[in-house]
Design an enzyme around this catalytic site. Structure first.
Site, PDB file in Angstrom:
ATOM      1  N   GLY A   8       0.846  -1.190   0.000  1.00 34.50           N
ATOM      2  CA  GLY A   8       0.000   0.000   0.000  1.00 34.50           C
ATOM      3  C   GLY A   8       0.882   1.241   0.000  1.00 34.50           C
ATOM      4  O   GLY A   8       1.372   1.659   1.044  1.00 34.50           O
ATOM      5  N   SER A  10       1.392   4.992  -0.034  1.00 35.30           N
ATOM      6  CA  SER A  10       0.584   6.157   0.325  1.00 35.30           C
ATOM      7  C   SER A  10       1.199   7.477  -0.126  1.00 35.30           C
ATOM      8  O   SER A  10       0.543   8.510  -0.089  1.00 35.30           O
ATOM      9  CB  SER A  10       0.404   6.200   1.842  1.00 35.30           C
ATOM     10  OG  SER A  10       1.662   6.409   2.472  1.00 35.30           O
ATOM     11  N   GLY A  12       4.007   8.396   1.458  1.00 30.05           N
ATOM     12  CA  GLY A  12       4.855   8.691   2.604  1.00 30.05           C
ATOM     13  C   GLY A  12       6.132   7.866   2.615  1.00 30.05           C
ATOM     14  O   GLY A  12       6.281   6.898   1.860  1.00 30.05           O
ATOM     15  N   CYS A  99     -10.661   2.014   9.937  1.00 27.18           N
ATOM     16  CA  CYS A  99     -10.105   2.080   8.591  1.00 27.18           C
ATOM     17  C   CYS A  99      -9.174   0.898   8.336  1.00 27.18           C
ATOM     18  O   CYS A  99      -9.177   0.309   7.253  1.00 27.18           O
ATOM     19  CB  CYS A  99      -9.358   3.398   8.392  1.00 27.18           C
ATOM     20  SG  CYS A  99      -8.672   3.611   6.731  1.00 27.18           S
ATOM     21  N   GLY A 123       3.327   0.075   5.740  1.00 27.49           N
ATOM     22  CA  GLY A 123       4.407   0.702   6.499  1.00 27.49           C
ATOM     23  C   GLY A 123       4.117   0.845   7.974  1.00 27.49           C
ATOM     24  O   GLY A 123       4.689   1.717   8.631  1.00 27.49           O
ATOM     25  N   CYS A 195      -7.019  10.905   8.101  1.00 34.59           N
ATOM     26  CA  CYS A 195      -6.629  11.243   6.729  1.00 34.59           C
ATOM     27  C   CYS A 195      -7.645  12.128   6.023  1.00 34.59           C
ATOM     28  O   CYS A 195      -7.279  13.040   5.299  1.00 34.59           O
ATOM     29  CB  CYS A 195      -6.394   9.967   5.926  1.00 34.59           C
ATOM     30  SG  CYS A 195      -7.856   8.929   5.714  1.00 34.59           S
TER      31      CYS A 195
END
Length: 361
Positions: A8, A10, A12, A99, A123, A195
């Site tokens: 995943g 993101s 970041g 989430c 992460g 988020c």
């Protein structure tokens, strides 16, 4: 055989180094960017455009493929609607936990498996360990970044398909790896808060979904100190945003929310971080979820968190009845808040969690 893992991504630094590390270990890595929010997704607030650009840049640097999937509908139905319902009832839910269990390790996992992946990776600073055929969720080694709290609702199937490459690493190591390998987001600021709210003022955002219902802010003696915008916008232990710092009454210490009177629509405040009304001996929780599928022993010393940044507190599970539990603490805990999650640990193993329904002295 080389395992196919979908990361995943993101945008970041944590997810970027996750992908880099797995590739170094010989996995076949692909990236998947999740778009979970569409309402007001513009440059003013929580825009996902820059996140996507950063994720694509990482994928290009690592020479891996990246796809985009839109889970905005699922997010609104399974996370945001529950979050709003909780606020309307006057409690304080934690949407980040929902989430993870409903989107990142449910919708995302199923999508990744359909794409041909054998595992997914994120992460998160946490670990997975298999013991006697069962999968355990462990704390990450970096105590300042451990995120097992947010993964407390995961189940055996989800953990069996998940990899957390950063679990044994420090955040400083992650940033150094990113910098040494030319990842442009090595110094990108960590995301904070929820988020879909981003850096916007919480109350301004929630106003779009919940009507204001102003009322009085009072102290324990019933003295009126100011006005609140609506009890839904405040949480137990809150200090900021009360706008009563200049009141003449009081001893000069900061004011904190200590209770809500829904009958009279009054927000009750008290002075001092360690106000007696903020310190609780125990709590009751519902919808208990045990990661290994079995209830823990009673009359045994565990530890618990009732909010993410709180230190682990020694506790005892006094009673378990169906999906409900009563938990007693060795020392009084600060601002135990209905709607938040209580997460139970045995040493560094996360056993499970429940949603706080009541705190008591």
């Amino acid at each position: 055989m080389v395992q196919e893992v979908i990361v995943g991504l993101s945008g970041g630094v944590d997810s970027a180094v996750t992908a880099w590390k797995l590739k170094q270990e010989g996995y076949h890595v692909r990236g998947l960017f999740m778009k979970n929010w569409e309402d007001d997704d513009d440059d003013e607030f929580c825009s996902s455009k820059q996140d996507l650009l950063d994720a694509v840049s990482v994928a290009e640097k690592l020479s891996i493929d990246i796809d985009v999937v839109n889970f905005a509908k699922e997010y609104k139905e399974r996370v945001f609607s529950i979050f709003l319902d909780g606020l309307k009832k006057g409690i304080t839910p934690n949407p980040d936990i929902l989430c993870n269990s409903e989107i990142k390790f449910e919708a995302f996992l199923k999508h990744a498996i359909c794409m041909g992946a054998e595992k997914i990776a994120t992460g998160h600073y946490a670990k997975v360990r298999e013991m006697n055929g069962l999968f355990q969720l462990l704390k990450g080694d970096d105590g300042t970044k451990d995120q097992s709290y947010f993964l407390c609702r995961l189940n055996q199937e989800q953990l069996s398909k998940s990899i957390f490459p950063l679990g044994s690493m420090l955040k400083s190591e992650v940033r150094k790896i990113a910098k040494d390998n030319g990842l442009h987001n090595h110094d990108r600021k960590d995301s904070t808060g929820i988020c879909f709210i981003g850096e916007r003022p919480f109350a301004d955002f929630i106003n779009r979904y919940i009507d204001k219902n102003p009322g009085e802010i009072i102290d324990e003696d019933g003295f009126i100190l100011g006005k609140h915008d609506g009890l839904n916008f405040y949480t137990i232990g809150q200090r900021q945003g009360l706008k009563i710092g200049g009141t003449k009454k009081g001893n000069g210490q900061p004011w904190f929310v200590i209770d809500k009177d829904f009958t009279n629509n009054q927000l009750i405040v008290g002075q001092g971080h360690d106000h007696p009304k903020l310190l609780k001996n125990g709590l009751r929780a519902s919808e208990m979820h045990w990661i290994e599928g079995k209830e823990p022993k009673k009359n045994w010393v565990y530890s618990a968190k009732t909010r993410y940044r709180q230190p682990d507190a020694p506790c005892e599970i006094d009673q378990i009845q169906e999906d409900k539990a009563t938990i007693l603490f060795g020392q009084k805990q600060w601002a135990v808040t209905p709607g938040q999650s209580v997460v139970i640990y045995e040493s560094n193993v996360c056993l499970g969690s429940g949603f706080i329904t009541e705190a008591f002295d």
